[in-house]
Design a protein around this motif. Structure first.
Motif, PDB file in Angstrom:
ATOM      1  N   VAL A  15       0.840  -1.198   0.000  1.00  0.00           N
ATOM      2  CA  VAL A  15       0.000   0.000   0.000  1.00  0.00           C
ATOM      3  C   VAL A  15       0.876   1.249   0.000  1.00  0.00           C
ATOM      4  CG1 VAL A  15      -1.619   1.355   1.403  1.00  0.00           C
ATOM      5  CG2 VAL A  15      -2.011  -1.091   1.071  1.00  0.00           C
ATOM      6  N   LEU A  16       1.948   1.233   0.802  1.00  0.00           N
ATOM      7  CA  LEU A  16       2.867   2.373   0.850  1.00  0.00           C
ATOM      8  C   LEU A  16       3.590   2.559  -0.484  1.00  0.00           C
ATOM      9  CD1 LEU A  16       4.499   2.022   4.390  1.00  0.00           C
ATOM     10  CD2 LEU A  16       2.553   3.434   3.699  1.00  0.00           C
ATOM     11  N   VAL A  17       4.022   1.462  -1.074  1.00  0.00           N
ATOM     12  CA  VAL A  17       4.723   1.537  -2.364  1.00  0.00           C
ATOM     13  C   VAL A  17       3.793   2.124  -3.421  1.00  0.00           C
ATOM     14  CG1 VAL A  17       5.793   0.188  -4.221  1.00  0.00           C
ATOM     15  CG2 VAL A  17       6.312  -0.353  -1.831  1.00  0.00           C
ATOM     16  N   LYS A  18       2.557   1.640  -3.452  1.00  0.00           N
ATOM     17  CA  LYS A  18       1.586   2.144  -4.438  1.00  0.00           C
ATOM     18  C   LYS A  18       1.329   3.631  -4.220  1.00  0.00           C
ATOM     19  CE  LYS A  18      -3.014   1.256  -6.358  1.00  0.00           C
ATOM     20  NZ  LYS A  18      -3.143   2.585  -6.847  1.00  0.00           N
ATOM     21  N   ALA A  19       1.159   4.037  -2.972  1.00  0.00           N
ATOM     22  CA  ALA A  19       0.910   5.454  -2.683  1.00  0.00           C
ATOM     23  C   ALA A  19       2.102   6.312  -3.101  1.00  0.00           C
ATOM     24  CB  ALA A  19       0.617   5.637  -1.193  1.00  0.00           C
ATOM     25  N   ARG A  20       3.307   5.813  -2.876  1.00  0.00           N
ATOM     26  CA  ARG A  20       4.512   6.551  -3.281  1.00  0.00           C
ATOM     27  C   ARG A  20       4.552   6.713  -4.797  1.00  0.00           C
ATOM     28  NH1 ARG A  20       9.108   5.158  -5.435  1.00  0.00           N
ATOM     29  NH2 ARG A  20       9.055   2.947  -4.930  1.00  0.00           N
ATOM     30  N   LYS A  21       4.326   5.615  -5.498  1.00  0.00           N
ATOM     31  CA  LYS A  21       4.372   5.657  -6.958  1.00  0.00           C
ATOM     32  C   LYS A  21       3.223   6.489  -7.530  1.00  0.00           C
ATOM     33  CE  LYS A  21       6.975   1.403  -7.581  1.00  0.00           C
ATOM     34  NZ  LYS A  21       6.967   0.031  -8.117  1.00  0.00           N
ATOM     35  N   ASP A  22       2.024   6.334  -6.967  1.00  0.00           N
ATOM     36  CA  ASP A  22       0.874   7.116  -7.428  1.00  0.00           C
ATOM     37  C   ASP A  22       1.113   8.607  -7.214  1.00  0.00           C
ATOM     38  OD1 ASP A  22      -0.409   4.767  -8.143  1.00  0.00           O
ATOM     39  OD2 ASP A  22      -1.863   4.825  -6.491  1.00  0.00           O
ATOM     40  N   GLY A  23       1.869   8.938  -6.181  1.00  0.00           N
ATOM     41  CA  GLY A  23       2.195  10.332  -5.902  1.00  0.00           C
ATOM     42  C   GLY A  23       3.369  10.849  -6.702  1.00  0.00           C
ATOM     43  N   GLY A  24       3.952   9.983  -7.530  1.00  0.00           N
ATOM     44  CA  GLY A  24       5.078  10.386  -8.364  1.00  0.00           C
ATOM     45  C   GLY A  24       6.350  10.651  -7.575  1.00  0.00           C
ATOM     46  N   LEU A  25       6.479  10.002  -6.423  1.00  0.00           N
ATOM     47  CA  LEU A  25       7.647  10.201  -5.565  1.00  0.00           C
ATOM     48  C   LEU A  25       8.634   9.047  -5.710  1.00  0.00           C
ATOM     49  CD1 LEU A  25       5.734  11.371  -2.387  1.00  0.00           C
ATOM     50  CD2 LEU A  25       7.118  12.803  -3.892  1.00  0.00           C
ATOM     51  N   THR A  26       9.902   9.373  -5.611  1.00  0.00           N
ATOM     52  CA  THR A  26      10.947   8.349  -5.643  1.00  0.00           C
ATOM     53  C   THR A  26      11.289   7.926  -4.212  1.00  0.00           C
ATOM     54  OG1 THR A  26      12.757   9.940  -5.504  1.00  0.00           O
ATOM     55  CG2 THR A  26      11.944   9.372  -7.733  1.00  0.00           C
ATOM     56  N   LYS A  43      15.072  -0.944   1.527  1.00  0.00           N
ATOM     57  CA  LYS A  43      15.045  -2.133   2.385  1.00  0.00           C
ATOM     58  C   LYS A  43      13.652  -2.382   2.944  1.00  0.00           C
ATOM     59  CE  LYS A  43      19.902  -2.183   3.536  1.00  0.00           C
ATOM     60  NZ  LYS A  43      20.940  -2.018   4.550  1.00  0.00           N
ATOM     61  N   ILE A  44      12.930  -1.321   3.243  1.00  0.00           N
ATOM     62  CA  ILE A  44      11.546  -1.486   3.698  1.00  0.00           C
ATOM     63  C   ILE A  44      10.701  -2.061   2.574  1.00  0.00           C
ATOM     64  CG2 ILE A  44       9.458  -0.236   4.388  1.00  0.00           C
ATOM     65  CD1 ILE A  44      11.409   1.723   5.883  1.00  0.00           C
ATOM     66  N   GLU A  45      10.788  -1.450   1.406  1.00  0.00           N
ATOM     67  CA  GLU A  45       9.983  -1.900   0.270  1.00  0.00           C
ATOM     68  C   GLU A  45      10.393  -3.279  -0.222  1.00  0.00           C
ATOM     69  OE1 GLU A  45       9.866   1.098  -2.780  1.00  0.00           O
ATOM     70  OE2 GLU A  45       8.826   2.529  -1.468  1.00  0.00           O
ATOM     71  N   ILE A  57       3.795   5.690  10.477  1.00  0.00           N
ATOM     72  CA  ILE A  57       2.963   6.891  10.552  1.00  0.00           C
ATOM     73  C   ILE A  57       3.657   8.061   9.857  1.00  0.00           C
ATOM     74  CG2 ILE A  57       2.003   8.615  12.137  1.00  0.00           C
ATOM     75  CD1 ILE A  57       1.497   6.214  14.081  1.00  0.00           C
ATOM     76  N   GLU A  58       4.950   8.198  10.077  1.00  0.00           N
ATOM     77  CA  GLU A  58       5.702   9.286   9.457  1.00  0.00           C
ATOM     78  C   GLU A  58       5.698   9.171   7.926  1.00  0.00           C
ATOM     79  OE1 GLU A  58       9.876  11.663  10.274  1.00  0.00           O
ATOM     80  OE2 GLU A  58       9.685   9.610  10.991  1.00  0.00           O
ATOM     81  N   ILE A  59       5.880   7.954   7.422  1.00  0.00           N
ATOM     82  CA  ILE A  59       5.859   7.750   5.972  1.00  0.00           C
ATOM     83  C   ILE A  59       4.464   8.028   5.415  1.00  0.00           C
ATOM     84  CG2 ILE A  59       6.067   6.017   4.137  1.00  0.00           C
ATOM     85  CD1 ILE A  59       8.452   4.860   5.752  1.00  0.00           C
ATOM     86  N   CYS A  60       3.428   7.570   6.108  1.00  0.00           N
ATOM     87  CA  CYS A  60       2.058   7.851   5.661  1.00  0.00           C
ATOM     88  C   CYS A  60       1.814   9.354   5.595  1.00  0.00           C
ATOM     89  CB  CYS A  60       1.043   7.201   6.597  1.00  0.00           C
ATOM     90  SG  CYS A  60       0.870   5.422   6.382  1.00  0.00           S
ATOM     91  N   THR A  61       2.294  10.084   6.577  1.00  0.00           N
ATOM     92  CA  THR A  61       2.133  11.534   6.599  1.00  0.00           C
ATOM     93  C   THR A  61       2.809  12.168   5.382  1.00  0.00           C
ATOM     94  OG1 THR A  61       1.981  11.542   9.008  1.00  0.00           O
ATOM     95  CG2 THR A  61       2.564  13.635   7.939  1.00  0.00           C
ATOM     96  N   ILE A  62       4.022  11.726   5.090  1.00  0.00           N
ATOM     97  CA  ILE A  62       4.750  12.240   3.920  1.00  0.00           C
ATOM     98  C   ILE A  62       3.993  11.925   2.635  1.00  0.00           C
ATOM     99  CG2 ILE A  62       6.836  11.904   2.512  1.00  0.00           C
ATOM    100  CD1 ILE A  62       8.325  11.527   5.241  1.00  0.00           C
ATOM    101  N   LEU A  63       3.406  10.739   2.572  1.00  0.00           N
ATOM    102  CA  LEU A  63       2.675  10.323   1.376  1.00  0.00           C
ATOM    103  C   LEU A  63       1.287  10.946   1.283  1.00  0.00           C
ATOM    104  CD1 LEU A  63       3.632   6.528   1.350  1.00  0.00           C
ATOM    105  CD2 LEU A  63       4.480   8.306  -0.192  1.00  0.00           C
ATOM    106  N   GLY A  64       0.843  11.579   2.366  1.00  0.00           N
ATOM    107  CA  GLY A  64      -0.471  12.204   2.373  1.00  0.00           C
ATOM    108  C   GLY A  64      -1.613  11.222   2.492  1.00  0.00           C
TER     109      GLY A  64
END
Length: 75
Positions: A15-26, A43-45, A57-64
């Motif tokens: 879910v985090l990987v998809k949100a990162r990619k959907d947000g166009g973030l590296t 390493k997380i991914e 929680i911090e990563i989710c916040t960054i990803l919005g």
């Protein structure tokens, strides 16, 4: 069994990987915001490092995205 091999944990990371990619973030952009090296995110991914709840929680916040909603989506 270690949590990192648990299917629910893997789905949560996806879910985090998809949100990162959907947000166009590296990975580098997320790592920069966390003041961590890019390898931290890789390493997380790649399921080589377990993500603790505060990091999550911090990563989710960054990803919005809402951390609670993402947990509910896989549980």
């Amino acid at each position: 069994m270690k949590t990192i091999y648990n299917e629910t944990y893997r789905q949560l990371i996806q879910v985090l990987v998809k949100a990162r990619k959907d947000g166009g973030l590296t990975q580098q952009q997320i790592a920069d915001k966390l003041d961590k090296p890019q390898s931290f995110i890789a390493k997380i991914e790649g399921f080589e490092r377990k993500l603790d709840v505060l990091e999550y929680i911090e990563i989710c916040t960054i990803l919005g995205i809402n951390a609670g909603d993402t947990i509910n989506s896989v549980c």
